[in-house]
Motif scaffolding. Sequence first.
Motif, PDB file in Angstrom:
ATOM      1  N   ALA A 166       1.035  -1.105   0.039  1.00 58.90           N
ATOM      2  CA  ALA A 166       0.079   0.271  -0.177  1.00 58.90           C
ATOM      3  C   ALA A 166       0.841   1.750  -0.202  1.00 58.90           C
ATOM      4  CB  ALA A 166      -0.645   0.092   1.219  1.00 58.90           C
ATOM      5  N   TRP A 167       1.623   1.227   0.987  1.00 57.64           N
ATOM      6  CA  TRP A 167       2.618   2.990   0.760  1.00 57.64           C
ATOM      7  C   TRP A 167       3.116   2.902  -0.666  1.00 57.64           C
ATOM      8  CZ3 TRP A 167       4.784   5.586   4.774  1.00 57.64           C
ATOM      9  CH2 TRP A 167       3.369   5.747   5.649  1.00 57.64           C
ATOM     10  N   THR A 168       4.370   1.019  -0.917  1.00 56.99           N
ATOM     11  CA  THR A 168       4.700   1.661  -2.211  1.00 56.99           C
ATOM     12  C   THR A 168       3.447   1.937  -3.653  1.00 56.99           C
ATOM     13  OG1 THR A 168       6.007  -0.259  -1.672  1.00 56.99           O
ATOM     14  CG2 THR A 168       6.560   0.350  -4.334  1.00 56.99           C
ATOM     15  N   LEU A 169       2.433   1.751  -3.460  1.00 59.26           N
ATOM     16  CA  LEU A 169       1.262   1.924  -4.394  1.00 59.26           C
ATOM     17  C   LEU A 169       1.505   3.393  -3.946  1.00 59.26           C
ATOM     18  CD1 LEU A 169      -0.829  -1.012  -4.242  1.00 59.26           C
ATOM     19  CD2 LEU A 169       0.573   0.308  -6.057  1.00 59.26           C
ATOM     20  N   ASP A 170       1.698   3.800  -3.209  1.00 54.46           N
ATOM     21  CA  ASP A 170       1.183   5.759  -2.888  1.00 54.46           C
ATOM     22  C   ASP A 170       2.592   6.196  -3.004  1.00 54.46           C
ATOM     23  OD1 ASP A 170      -1.708   5.815  -1.578  1.00 54.46           O
ATOM     24  OD2 ASP A 170      -0.931   4.890   0.533  1.00 54.46           O
ATOM     25  N   GLY A 171       3.562   5.766  -3.364  1.00 45.11           N
ATOM     26  CA  GLY A 171       5.004   6.414  -4.419  1.00 45.11           C
ATOM     27  C   GLY A 171       6.028   6.503  -3.242  1.00 45.11           C
ATOM     28  N   TYR A 172       5.341   5.744  -2.227  1.00 48.94           N
ATOM     29  CA  TYR A 172       7.157   6.221  -1.134  1.00 48.94           C
ATOM     30  C   TYR A 172       8.277   4.878  -1.963  1.00 48.94           C
ATOM     31  CZ  TYR A 172       3.537   8.752   1.608  1.00 48.94           C
ATOM     32  OH  TYR A 172       3.317   9.689   1.862  1.00 48.94           O
ATOM     33  N   ALA A 173       9.039   5.027  -1.214  1.00 48.93           N
ATOM     34  CA  ALA A 173      10.759   4.006  -1.501  1.00 48.93           C
ATOM     35  C   ALA A 173      10.207   3.631  -0.478  1.00 48.93           C
ATOM     36  CB  ALA A 173      11.337   5.210  -1.353  1.00 48.93           C
ATOM     37  N   PRO A 174      11.109   2.033  -0.890  1.00 50.83           N
ATOM     38  CA  PRO A 174      11.358   1.286   0.933  1.00 50.83           C
ATOM     39  C   PRO A 174      12.076   1.891   1.048  1.00 50.83           C
ATOM     40  CG  PRO A 174      11.485   0.099  -1.399  1.00 50.83           C
ATOM     41  CD  PRO A 174      12.062   1.738  -1.847  1.00 50.83           C
ATOM     42  N   ALA A 175      13.234   3.026   1.223  1.00 52.40           N
ATOM     43  CA  ALA A 175      13.860   3.678   2.818  1.00 52.40           C
ATOM     44  C   ALA A 175      12.704   4.429   3.167  1.00 52.40           C
ATOM     45  CB  ALA A 175      14.935   4.062   2.141  1.00 52.40           C
ATOM     46  N   LYS A 176      12.004   5.015   2.960  1.00 50.34           N
ATOM     47  CA  LYS A 176      11.111   5.952   3.375  1.00 50.34           C
ATOM     48  C   LYS A 176       9.893   4.866   4.994  1.00 50.34           C
ATOM     49  CE  LYS A 176       9.775   9.785   4.613  1.00 50.34           C
ATOM     50  NZ  LYS A 176       9.959  10.535   5.152  1.00 50.34           N
ATOM     51  N   ILE A 177      10.132   4.007   3.517  1.00 51.15           N
ATOM     52  CA  ILE A 177       8.546   3.117   4.443  1.00 51.15           C
ATOM     53  C   ILE A 177       9.458   2.296   5.521  1.00 51.15           C
ATOM     54  CG2 ILE A 177       7.207   0.935   3.769  1.00 51.15           C
ATOM     55  CD1 ILE A 177       6.941   1.361   0.854  1.00 51.15           C
ATOM     56  N   ALA A 178      10.657   1.820   5.213  1.00 52.61           N
ATOM     57  CA  ALA A 178      11.440   1.334   7.101  1.00 52.61           C
ATOM     58  C   ALA A 178      11.729   2.085   7.948  1.00 52.61           C
ATOM     59  CB  ALA A 178      12.798   0.301   6.208  1.00 52.61           C
ATOM     60  N   GLU A 179      11.507   3.061   7.026  1.00 52.17           N
ATOM     61  CA  GLU A 179      11.735   4.045   7.885  1.00 52.17           C
ATOM     62  C   GLU A 179       9.884   4.606   8.600  1.00 52.17           C
ATOM     63  OE1 GLU A 179      11.676   9.676   8.458  1.00 52.17           O
ATOM     64  OE2 GLU A 179      13.448   8.243   6.867  1.00 52.17           O
ATOM     65  N   GLN A 180       9.422   4.620   8.147  1.00 51.57           N
ATOM     66  CA  GLN A 180       7.928   4.917   9.160  1.00 51.57           C
ATOM     67  C   GLN A 180       7.072   3.448   9.770  1.00 51.57           C
ATOM     68  OE1 GLN A 180       5.642   7.498   9.231  1.00 51.57           O
ATOM     69  NE2 GLN A 180       8.002   8.794   8.248  1.00 51.57           N
ATOM     70  N   LEU A 181       7.998   2.346   9.176  1.00 57.62           N
ATOM     71  CA  LEU A 181       7.370   0.877   9.817  1.00 57.62           C
ATOM     72  C   LEU A 181       8.211   1.064  10.400  1.00 57.62           C
ATOM     73  CD1 LEU A 181       5.369  -0.289   6.975  1.00 57.62           C
ATOM     74  CD2 LEU A 181       5.018   1.378   8.830  1.00 57.62           C
ATOM     75  N   SER A 182       9.580   1.516  11.032  1.00 58.43           N
ATOM     76  CA  SER A 182      10.029   0.969  11.609  1.00 58.43           C
ATOM     77  C   SER A 182      10.659  -0.211  11.413  1.00 58.43           C
ATOM     78  CB  SER A 182      10.063   1.135  13.053  1.00 58.43           C
ATOM     79  OG  SER A 182       9.390   2.229  13.860  1.00 58.43           O
ATOM     80  N   MET A 183      11.056  -0.859   9.929  1.00 61.34           N
ATOM     81  CA  MET A 183      11.666  -1.992  10.190  1.00 61.34           C
ATOM     82  C   MET A 183      12.803  -1.279   9.197  1.00 61.34           C
ATOM     83  SD  MET A 183       7.897  -3.116   7.651  1.00 61.34           S
ATOM     84  CE  MET A 183       8.752  -4.226   6.928  1.00 61.34           C
ATOM     85  N   THR A 184      13.810  -2.786   8.231  1.00 63.82           N
ATOM     86  CA  THR A 184      14.882  -2.281   7.220  1.00 63.82           C
ATOM     87  C   THR A 184      14.646  -2.429   6.122  1.00 63.82           C
ATOM     88  OG1 THR A 184      15.545  -4.887   7.438  1.00 63.82           O
ATOM     89  CG2 THR A 184      16.130  -3.636   8.745  1.00 63.82           C
ATOM     90  N   SER A 185      15.067  -1.583   5.636  1.00 62.68           N
ATOM     91  CA  SER A 185      15.059  -1.380   3.545  1.00 62.68           C
ATOM     92  C   SER A 185      14.654  -3.390   3.135  1.00 62.68           C
ATOM     93  CB  SER A 185      15.815  -1.117   3.184  1.00 62.68           C
ATOM     94  OG  SER A 185      15.960   0.387   3.751  1.00 62.68           O
ATOM     95  N   GLU A 186      15.884  -3.533   3.504  1.00 58.44           N
ATOM     96  CA  GLU A 186      15.817  -5.187   3.417  1.00 58.44           C
ATOM     97  C   GLU A 186      14.613  -5.960   3.903  1.00 58.44           C
ATOM     98  OE1 GLU A 186      18.081  -3.974   4.983  1.00 58.44           O
ATOM     99  OE2 GLU A 186      19.821  -3.486   3.457  1.00 58.44           O
ATOM    100  N   ALA A 187      13.930  -5.311   5.073  1.00 59.32           N
ATOM    101  CA  ALA A 187      13.117  -6.372   4.896  1.00 59.32           C
ATOM    102  C   ALA A 187      11.350  -5.489   4.608  1.00 59.32           C
ATOM    103  CB  ALA A 187      12.390  -6.348   6.890  1.00 59.32           C
ATOM    104  N   VAL A 188      11.710  -4.708   4.508  1.00 60.32           N
ATOM    105  CA  VAL A 188      10.340  -3.628   2.846  1.00 60.32           C
ATOM    106  C   VAL A 188      10.097  -4.842   1.395  1.00 60.32           C
ATOM    107  CG1 VAL A 188       9.874  -1.657   2.375  1.00 60.32           C
ATOM    108  CG2 VAL A 188       9.939  -1.843   4.821  1.00 60.32           C
ATOM    109  N   ARG A 189      11.663  -4.285   1.527  1.00 59.93           N
ATOM    110  CA  ARG A 189      12.007  -4.807  -0.502  1.00 59.93           C
ATOM    111  C   ARG A 189      11.251  -6.533  -0.324  1.00 59.93           C
ATOM    112  NH1 ARG A 189      16.746  -2.759   0.461  1.00 59.93           N
ATOM    113  NH2 ARG A 189      16.706  -0.816  -0.638  1.00 59.93           N
TER     114      ARG A 189
END
Length: 117
Positions: free
Chosen positions: A72-95
């Motif tokens: 959902a965050w990706t469909l809203d245009g957010y990059a994995p790094a920003k999603i990771a920051e907002q959801l307290s995850m690592t970028s690797e976990a987001v990917r």
Amino acid sequence: MTDHDPPATTSAQHLPGAGQTGAGAFVRGTVDEVPEPTSLLPHPDAYADWEDQHMSLALLRSLPPRQRQVLAWTLDGYAPAKIAEQLSMTSEAVRAGLKKARLAAVRYLAARKDDDR
């Protein structure tokens, strides 16, 4: 309208409020062009847009919560790094979540395509 078509007319005798004066009164006359009927949709592609949106929501609902979030965050245009920051995850976990979500989306869409046949 072609040369053979009679002009469109409106007649007070055929419309509600016939014989009234004021806001309910109608005037008899010819119209150069009959306007296209309007629909509840703002433009011709609106139904397809609505259908796509609801299909996307159904797809998101079919995913596990974390995959649903990152997709959902990706469909809203957010990059994995920003999603990771907002959801307290690592970028690797987001990917990784995105990869799983995309694979699930492919399976979901393939199943829908088979159902439509």
